[in-house]
Scaffold this active site. Structure first.
Site, PDB file in Angstrom:
ATOM      1  CE  LYS A   1      -0.421 -10.426  -1.146  1.00 16.74           C
ATOM      2  NZ  LYS A   1      -0.533  -9.917   0.211  1.00 16.74           N
TER       3      LYS A   1
ATOM      4  CB  ALA B   1      -0.886  -0.019   1.245  1.00 12.96           C
TER       5      ALA B   1
ATOM      6  CG  HIS C   1      -0.719  -8.956   4.879  1.00 13.03           C
ATOM      7  ND1 HIS C   1      -1.976  -9.025   4.366  1.00 13.03           N
ATOM      8  CD2 HIS C   1      -0.372  -7.644   4.765  1.00 13.03           C
ATOM      9  CE1 HIS C   1      -2.392  -7.834   3.980  1.00 13.03           C
ATOM     10  NE2 HIS C   1      -1.416  -6.970   4.200  1.00 13.03           N
TER      11      HIS C   1
ATOM     12  CB  SER D   1       1.033 -14.433   1.381  1.00 15.28           C
ATOM     13  OG  SER D   1       1.245 -13.141   1.920  1.00 15.28           O
TER      14      SER D   1
ATOM     15  NE  ARG E   1       0.052  -4.477   9.870  1.00  9.81           N
ATOM     16  CZ  ARG E   1      -0.494  -4.280   8.683  1.00  9.81           C
ATOM     17  NH1 ARG E   1      -0.395  -3.105   8.092  1.00  9.81           N
ATOM     18  NH2 ARG E   1      -1.127  -5.261   8.086  1.00  9.81           N
TER      19      ARG E   1
ATOM     20  CE1 TYR F   1      -6.478  -6.483   2.113  1.00  9.59           C
ATOM     21  CE2 TYR F   1      -5.887  -4.313   1.317  1.00  9.59           C
ATOM     22  CZ  TYR F   1      -5.563  -5.466   2.003  1.00  9.59           C
ATOM     23  OH  TYR F   1      -4.328  -5.600   2.575  1.00  9.59           O
TER      24      TYR F   1
ATOM     25  CG  ASP G   1       3.851 -12.606  -0.277  1.00 10.12           C
ATOM     26  OD1 ASP G   1       3.807 -13.005   0.910  1.00 10.12           O
ATOM     27  OD2 ASP G   1       2.918 -11.981  -0.808  1.00 10.12           O
ATOM     28  N   GLY G   2       7.146 -13.266   1.193  1.00 11.75           N
ATOM     29  CA  GLY G   2       7.508 -13.176   2.609  1.00 11.75           C
ATOM     30  C   GLY G   2       8.973 -13.493   2.832  1.00 11.75           C
TER      31      GLY G   2
ATOM     32  NE  ARG H   1      13.494  -8.694   2.948  1.00 10.98           N
ATOM     33  CZ  ARG H   1      12.193  -8.936   2.774  1.00 10.98           C
ATOM     34  NH1 ARG H   1      11.744  -9.554   1.676  1.00 10.98           N
ATOM     35  NH2 ARG H   1      11.321  -8.547   3.684  1.00 10.98           N
TER      36      ARG H   1
HETATM   37  C1  FNR Z   1       1.913  -5.142   2.430  1.00  9.65           C
HETATM   38  N1  FNR Z   1       1.165  -6.217   1.966  1.00  9.65           N
HETATM   39  C2  FNR Z   1      -0.078  -6.001   1.417  1.00  9.65           C
HETATM   40  N2  FNR Z   1      -0.819  -7.052   0.971  1.00  9.65           N
HETATM   41  C3  FNR Z   1      -2.022  -6.846   0.402  1.00  9.65           C
HETATM   42  O1  FNR Z   1      -2.664  -7.822   0.012  1.00  9.65           O
HETATM   43  N3  FNR Z   1      -2.502  -5.575   0.253  1.00  9.65           N
HETATM   44  C4  FNR Z   1      -1.839  -4.485   0.673  1.00  9.65           C
HETATM   45  O2  FNR Z   1      -2.309  -3.355   0.521  1.00  9.65           O
HETATM   46  C5  FNR Z   1      -0.592  -4.686   1.304  1.00  9.65           C
HETATM   47  N4  FNR Z   1       0.123  -3.634   1.792  1.00  9.65           N
HETATM   48  C6  FNR Z   1       1.368  -3.828   2.345  1.00  9.65           C
HETATM   49  C7  FNR Z   1       2.103  -2.741   2.796  1.00  9.65           C
HETATM   50  C8  FNR Z   1       3.379  -2.926   3.288  1.00  9.65           C
HETATM   51  C9  FNR Z   1       4.162  -1.734   3.763  1.00  9.65           C
HETATM   52  C10 FNR Z   1       3.946  -4.229   3.348  1.00  9.65           C
HETATM   53  C11 FNR Z   1       5.345  -4.445   3.847  1.00  9.65           C
HETATM   54  C12 FNR Z   1       3.207  -5.312   2.935  1.00  9.65           C
HETATM   55  C13 FNR Z   1       1.729  -7.576   1.999  1.00  9.65           C
HETATM   56  C14 FNR Z   1       2.533  -7.860   0.719  1.00  9.65           C
HETATM   57  O3  FNR Z   1       1.682  -8.029  -0.382  1.00  9.65           O
HETATM   58  C15 FNR Z   1       3.387  -9.128   0.843  1.00  9.65           C
HETATM   59  O4  FNR Z   1       2.567 -10.178   1.284  1.00  9.65           O
HETATM   60  C16 FNR Z   1       4.569  -8.954   1.798  1.00  9.65           C
HETATM   61  O5  FNR Z   1       5.129  -7.664   1.693  1.00  9.65           O
HETATM   62  C17 FNR Z   1       5.642  -9.977   1.500  1.00  9.65           C
HETATM   63  O6  FNR Z   1       6.657  -9.926   2.449  1.00  9.65           O
HETATM   64  P1  FNR Z   1       8.037  -9.116   2.292  1.00  9.65           P
HETATM   65  O7  FNR Z   1       8.564  -9.368   0.895  1.00  9.65           O
HETATM   66  O8  FNR Z   1       7.721  -7.693   2.546  1.00  9.65           O
HETATM   67  O9  FNR Z   1       8.879  -9.739   3.350  1.00  9.65           O
END
Ligand code: FNR
Length: 375
Positions: free
Chosen positions: A243, A80, A267, A265, A173, A138, A298-299, A302
């Protein structure tokens, strides 16, 4: 400053540039961030079993997803509000993904609209580049709002919908709660023209004072079930990828309901803390779907060796989330170019040094659990 050589270097450079509000939001995971850290660390519990003396002078990293060919299996995840990282925001990421011939996913709550993102690659497409874009959906309480997003994604040529199912409420968070995270006033959630003022302030001490958590409570439907995602499927011909799956049980339900793919995932460790690292959940999901639909991950990805391990355990492709945000903060579109160049080259090297010349060669024979983790 020493030359940037890894995604970790880009992350460190970005952290120095970002303000606390954006850094908290991008960096944080839920609660004690156990899963956030484990996502990356878990990759180190797997070792690669390389093969030697195979001609690796040509390595093809290509993969095909939903009929489209990609040069490598490292795509950009939906995150986002990317304009908090750099004014170019989502447009920098989609352009870089297009130039590298990899997939890009756009968040529902982006700071550039569905249409702006599609328009941003027109010049690259005219030069012969191919842009593959996925829209992360969403499901809003107001179904008309959801349907509007679906129609706009279809019209703007997006290739699939990624329906996120792990966020009936936004995870807790703590840095965002402690510092009252807010989207900066000069930005908008561009798909709805929502400004910061349109979300109410928290009223009680115990309420989640993150601006985004309150947006979710107001807008996003926590009563979601499989029937609602089937409703999404009935509205469109686009492939639907679910997802946020972490178990064999849910993976089987995705297949039974005839959805088109799964992203393993959590998230990025931002929703439920203490769930498994995605690389640890991958094998059970892959086994449960029996090859019927593609499984992505994902996740914590690196490094090129992380990508290699995910493919060996059955992922079709992986997505990187935070690395793309750090890269945008570091140097806008050029930063994302650098990030993708580095991780793609690391993956090419991992394939070559393991004796694999095509992604289909990367099977589970190429990984094992490191002996110190076997009880
Ligand atoms: C996300 N992610 C996420 N997922 C989603 O479905 N909609 C969203 O709007 C967001 N926004 C979002 C913001 C930020 C700042 C982060 C870090 C993550 C989750 C994203 O799609 C994904 O699952 C993770 O970022 C994967 O992990 P890594 O690569 O950040 O470790």
């Amino acid at each position: 400053m020493a030359k940037i050589a890894s995604l970790k270097d880009i992350e460190e450079a970005a952290i120095k540039k970002l303000d606390t509000n954006a850094l908290n939001y991008y960096y944080s995971g839920a609660q004690d961030m156990i899963t956030l850290h484990d996502n990356s660390e878990a990759f180190d519990r797997y070792q690669i079993r390389p093969r030697t003396l195979r001609d690796v002078s040509n390595v093809d990293m290509g993969v095909t997803v939903f009929g489209k060919k990609f040069s490598s299996p490292i795509f950009i995840a939906a995150t986002a509000m990317q304009k908090m990282a750099n004014p170019v925001g989502e447009l920098g990421n989609v352009r870089s993904a297009c130039k590298h011939n990899v997939g890009f996913s756009l968040s529902s709550i982006s700071t550039s609209s569905i249409e702006e993102v599609a328009d941003a690659v027109k010049d690259l497409e005219a030069e012969g580049h191919k842009s593959v874009r996925y829209f992360q959906l969403y499901v809003y309480k107001e179904r008309a709002k959801t349907l509007n997003l679906i129609r706009r994604a279809e019209k703007a040529g997006y290739d699939a919908l990624f329906v996120t199912v792990d966020t009936p409420y936004l995870g807790r968070r703590l840095p965002d709660i402690r510092d009252n995270f807010k989207m900066p006033y000069h930005l908008k959630l561009a798909n709805f023209q929502t400004s910061t003022d349109e979300v109410s302030d928290s009223t009680t001490e115990s309420e989640n004072s993150s601006w985004l958590a309150r947006y979710f409570t107001d807008q996003v439907d926590p009563s979601l079930t499989w029937n609602d995602v089937l409703w999404v499927k009935q509205q469109t011909k686009l492939p639907i990828v679910i997802k946020g799956i972490l178990t064999a049980e849910d993976a089987k339900l995705v297949v039974q309901h005839n959805f088109d793919g799964i992203i393993v995932s959590n998230h990025g460790g931002r929703q439920l803390d203490s769930v498994s690292a995605t690389i640890d959940a991958l094998a059970e999901v892959v086994e449960a779907v029996e090859g019927k639909i593609p499984v992505f991950l994902d996740g914590g990805v690196r490094r090129g060796t992380d990508v290699f391990k995910a493919l060996a355990l059955g992922a079709k492709a992986v997505f990187v989330g935070r690395p793309a945000l750090w890269a945008l903060s570091y140097d806008g579109e050029a930063g994302v170019d650098l990030m993708l160049d580095i991780i793609i080259e690391e993956f090419r090297m991992a394939m070559a040094l393991s004796g694999c010349t095509e992604t289909k060669d990367i099977t589970k024979d190429y990984v094992k659990i490191a002996p110190k983790y076997i009880s």
